[in-house]
Design a protein around this motif. Structure first.
Motif, mmCIF file in Angstrom:
data_model
loop_
_atom_site.group_PDB
_atom_site.id
_atom_site.type_symbol
_atom_site.label_atom_id
_atom_site.label_comp_id
_atom_site.label_asym_id
_atom_site.label_seq_id
_atom_site.Cartn_x
_atom_site.Cartn_y
_atom_site.Cartn_z
ATOM 1 N N HIS A 210 0.807 -1.354 0.073
ATOM 2 C CA HIS A 210 -0.138 0.055 -0.070
ATOM 3 C C HIS A 210 0.752 1.326 0.037
ATOM 4 N N ARG A 211 1.834 1.294 0.785
ATOM 5 C CA ARG A 211 2.831 2.419 0.679
ATOM 6 C C ARG A 211 3.513 2.769 -0.717
ATOM 7 N N SER A 212 3.927 1.742 -1.517
ATOM 8 C CA SER A 212 4.544 1.829 -2.665
ATOM 9 C C SER A 212 3.272 2.441 -3.661
ATOM 10 N N ALA A 213 2.105 1.343 -3.489
ATOM 11 C CA ALA A 213 0.963 2.180 -4.446
ATOM 12 C C ALA A 213 0.744 3.664 -4.246
ATOM 13 N N SER A 214 0.482 3.890 -2.928
ATOM 14 C CA SER A 214 0.224 5.292 -2.533
ATOM 15 C C SER A 214 1.183 6.357 -3.174
ATOM 16 N N SER A 215 2.689 5.852 -3.123
ATOM 17 C CA SER A 215 3.665 6.882 -3.547
ATOM 18 C C SER A 215 3.428 7.027 -5.054
ATOM 19 N N ASN A 216 3.023 6.066 -5.803
ATOM 20 C CA ASN A 216 2.726 6.209 -7.256
ATOM 21 C C ASN A 216 1.626 7.118 -7.417
ATOM 22 N N LEU A 217 0.615 7.010 -6.508
ATOM 23 C CA LEU A 217 -0.555 7.915 -6.733
ATOM 24 C C LEU A 217 -0.066 9.309 -6.347
ATOM 25 N N LEU A 218 0.564 9.439 -5.322
ATOM 26 C CA LEU A 218 1.256 10.894 -5.152
ATOM 27 C C LEU A 218 1.978 11.499 -6.045
ATOM 28 N N ALA A 219 2.774 10.634 -6.899
ATOM 29 C CA ALA A 219 3.553 11.208 -7.930
ATOM 30 C C ALA A 219 2.799 11.548 -9.133
ATOM 31 N N GLN A 220 1.811 10.773 -9.358
ATOM 32 C CA GLN A 220 0.822 11.225 -10.572
ATOM 33 C C GLN A 220 0.021 12.649 -10.018
ATOM 34 N N LYS A 221 -0.183 12.685 -8.933
ATOM 35 C CA LYS A 221 -0.853 13.979 -8.646
ATOM 36 C C LYS A 221 0.052 15.029 -8.784
ATOM 37 N N MET A 222 1.397 14.912 -7.897
ATOM 38 C CA MET A 222 2.221 16.039 -8.034
ATOM 39 C C MET A 222 2.769 16.366 -9.570
ATOM 40 N N GLU A 223 2.820 15.541 -10.251
ATOM 41 C CA GLU A 223 3.382 15.628 -11.929
ATOM 42 C C GLU A 223 2.310 16.542 -12.579
ATOM 43 N N LYS A 224 1.202 16.143 -12.164
ATOM 44 C CA LYS A 224 0.016 17.109 -12.931
ATOM 45 C C LYS A 224 0.028 18.419 -12.367
ATOM 46 N N GLU A 225 0.242 18.918 -11.303
ATOM 47 C CA GLU A 225 0.495 19.995 -10.608
ATOM 48 C C GLU A 225 1.823 20.917 -11.021
ATOM 49 N N ASN A 226 2.724 20.160 -11.588
ATOM 50 C CA ASN A 226 4.016 20.703 -12.006
ATOM 51 C C ASN A 226 4.123 20.891 -13.185
ATOM 52 N N SER A 227 4.317 22.144 -13.820
ATOM 53 C CA SER A 227 4.023 22.412 -15.376
ATOM 54 C C SER A 227 5.571 22.054 -15.702
ATOM 55 N N SER A 228 6.576 22.116 -14.974
ATOM 56 C CA SER A 228 7.767 21.831 -15.378
ATOM 57 C C SER A 228 8.253 20.758 -14.920
ATOM 58 N N HIS A 229 7.548 19.694 -14.831
ATOM 59 C CA HIS A 229 7.920 18.299 -14.421
ATOM 60 C C HIS A 229 9.085 17.713 -15.300
ATOM 61 N N SER A 230 10.184 17.316 -14.781
ATOM 62 C CA SER A 230 11.126 16.680 -15.301
ATOM 63 C C SER A 230 11.627 15.104 -15.119
ATOM 64 N N GLY A 231 10.861 14.499 -14.092
ATOM 65 C CA GLY A 231 10.992 13.321 -13.805
ATOM 66 C C GLY A 231 12.215 12.975 -12.427
ATOM 67 N N GLU A 232 12.854 14.208 -12.334
ATOM 68 C CA GLU A 232 14.038 13.916 -11.416
ATOM 69 C C GLU A 232 13.618 14.506 -9.926
ATOM 70 N N GLU A 233 12.343 14.868 -9.866
ATOM 71 C CA GLU A 233 11.903 15.620 -8.541
ATOM 72 C C GLU A 233 11.664 14.534 -7.605
ATOM 73 N N ALA A 234 11.851 14.918 -6.283
ATOM 74 C CA ALA A 234 11.921 13.677 -5.413
ATOM 75 C C ALA A 234 10.487 12.965 -5.160
ATOM 76 N N TYR A 235 9.464 13.609 -5.659
ATOM 77 C CA TYR A 235 8.267 12.895 -5.676
ATOM 78 C C TYR A 235 8.057 11.741 -6.743
ATOM 79 N N ASN A 236 9.149 11.488 -7.500
ATOM 80 C CA ASN A 236 9.021 10.401 -8.435
ATOM 81 C C ASN A 236 9.730 9.357 -7.708
ATOM 82 N N PHE A 237 10.298 9.433 -6.529
ATOM 83 C CA PHE A 237 10.905 8.178 -5.976
ATOM 84 C C PHE A 237 10.248 8.009 -4.670
ATOM 85 N N PHE A 238 10.652 6.949 -3.824
ATOM 86 C CA PHE A 238 9.781 6.612 -2.548
ATOM 87 C C PHE A 238 10.854 5.922 -1.619
ATOM 88 N N MET A 239 10.993 6.111 -0.639
ATOM 89 C CA MET A 239 11.998 5.405 0.321
ATOM 90 C C MET A 239 11.501 3.877 0.551
#
Length: 411
Positions: A210-239
């Motif tokens: 569930h933690r990994s699935a939720s991190s994926n949902l978070l990344a999708q949400k934050m990517e939509k909000e970031n017009s300059s998304h590069s793929g290197e942002e911290a939200y593209n990864f999870f611990m």
């Protein structure tokens, strides 16, 4: 190929780490939780239980906001400090004769989406979304996903070299678990580890679907909000905490059912006879030692159940799994349990002394029958994950169980 990254962890100050690190919230009894919150002001539990400060139970988005506030207070009070350079964090956890040595890193949500990170459990969408909303509000993750990888000689050599150095942390918690953590900050070592894992075809989630699935949902949400998304942002990864397969410990979950679905003992045994050779055990506690063999406790007696392989057909990795066999031959068709996750008639237990607990629960009348299985092994988990299949709920109890608040990943 698997992408692993170092990160700048938020970590407890050295003199407070033993007070900060906590077990999973669900592992505390109400009394124990109250005592920790009352007498240990540095416990990470204060962050995830922000209502304690106000003597009020707080839920939903209000709780999420207050979690964020408590976290910022820990930073302001220097209970937490932030590393200045990205690191891997080598961590050994052990109790008695069991030890695991792995490392904290950042793993890629892209690998999760592309099935480089393999899953073997179903997740509940509502829980995924709830935790994604939590992460979005609080801005950090303090609970790593536990993942395994195929043992690698070179990685082991590097880790053996690292643990010769002075650790950042070395402490023992009140449950007699030993914890040691080293920072890996050398650029050459980091690059070599990235290269080693970059050649691995897969990582396997052991605990934290569930933690990994939720991190994926978070990344999708934050990517939509970031017009300059590069793929290197911290939200593209999870611990994550990665350990070699040889250092994971897997226990079984026993199954206990409250009634025999309207059957008498004799009727129940006759129905079992279709798929099992049944033998009454006269030698006290009986625990199975082989795959496809089960222990059953019923009306004060232990029975061994040996699967009749002429009556049961193995078609894939899932059909060969003991938890699935028990479900398809007994729990569903005879006892009428279709929903293993939510049916109130079935309960689960694990642990060293759980066979005795299972017997006591049946003897006390809390349950009518109990079943004991042998533990699932890592090769079975990998076979399920590689085939894109899903295990029945409560198929494995996996150690190590990691502490919250030892390393924190910020988005």
């Amino acid at each position: 190929m698997a992408l692993v990254r170092p990160f700048k962890a938020i970590r407890p100050a050295n003199d407070k780490v033993s007070f900060v690190a906590s077990r999973s919230y669900e592992e505390y009894s109400k009394g124990e939780l109250k005592s920790v919150l009352k007498y240990n002001p540095f416990s990470f539990l204060h962050i995830i239980n922000p209502g304690f400060k106000f003597e009020k139970s707080i839920t939903g988005k209000e709780r999420f906001r207050l979690v964020r506030n408590r976290y910022l207070e820990f930073l302001e009070d220097h209970v937490f400090l932030k590393d200045e350079e990205p690191c891997f964090y080598l961590y050994q956890i052990g109790k008695g004769d069991f030890k695991s040595l792995g490392f904290f890193c950042a793993c890629s949500v892209e690998d999760y989406r592309n099935d480089v990170i393999k899953k073997h459990e179903d997740t509940i969408r509502r829980r995924e979304q709830l935790f994604a909303d939590y992460l979005y509000t609080v801005g950090f993750n303090a609970e790593p996903v536990l993942m395994t990888y195929s043992d690698n000689d070179r990685a082991s050599e590097l880790f053996k070299k690292e643990i010769q150095r002075q650790p950042e942390y070395h402490f023992t918690t009140t449950d007699r678990v030993n914890h040691t953590l080293w920072k890996i900050s050398d650029p050459d070592t980091i690059a070599e580890l990235e290269g080693i894992f970059g050649q691995m075809e897969a990582l396997y989630i052991a605990d934290g679907h569930h933690r990994s699935a939720s991190s994926n949902l978070l990344a999708q949400k934050m990517e939509k909000e970031n017009s300059s998304h590069s793929g290197e942002e911290a939200y593209n990864f999870f611990m994550a905490y990665l350990i070699p397969e040889s250092e994971i410990k897997i226990y079984e979950f026993n199954r206990m059912v409250k009634d025999l679905n309207g059957l008498s003992k004799e009727e129940f045994l006759i129905k079992l006879d279709e798929h099992y050779r049944i033998e009454k055990r006269e030698d006290g506690l009986y625990k199975p030692t082989k795959k496809h063999h089960f222990s059953m406790y019923l009306e004060g007696e232990f029975y061994s159940l040996y699967l009749r392989k002429t009556k049961y057909h193995f078609t894939d990795a899932l059909s060969s799994l003991d938890t699935q066999i028990l479900y398809k031959t007994i729990l569903e068709p005879i006892l009428g349990i279709k929903d293993l996750r939510n049916d109130k008639r079935i309960s689960y237990g694990y642990g060293k002394h759980n066979l005795i607990k299972m017997k006591d629960s049946v003897d006390n009348g809390d349950f009518a029958v109990g079943f004991s299985l042998v533990p699932i092994v890592m090769d079975e988990i990998k076979a399920i994950a590689n085939a894109g299949l899903v295990m029945p709920p409560k198929s494995t109890y996996i150690e190590p169980k990691l502490r919250s608040g030892l390393t924190i990943y910020e988005f």
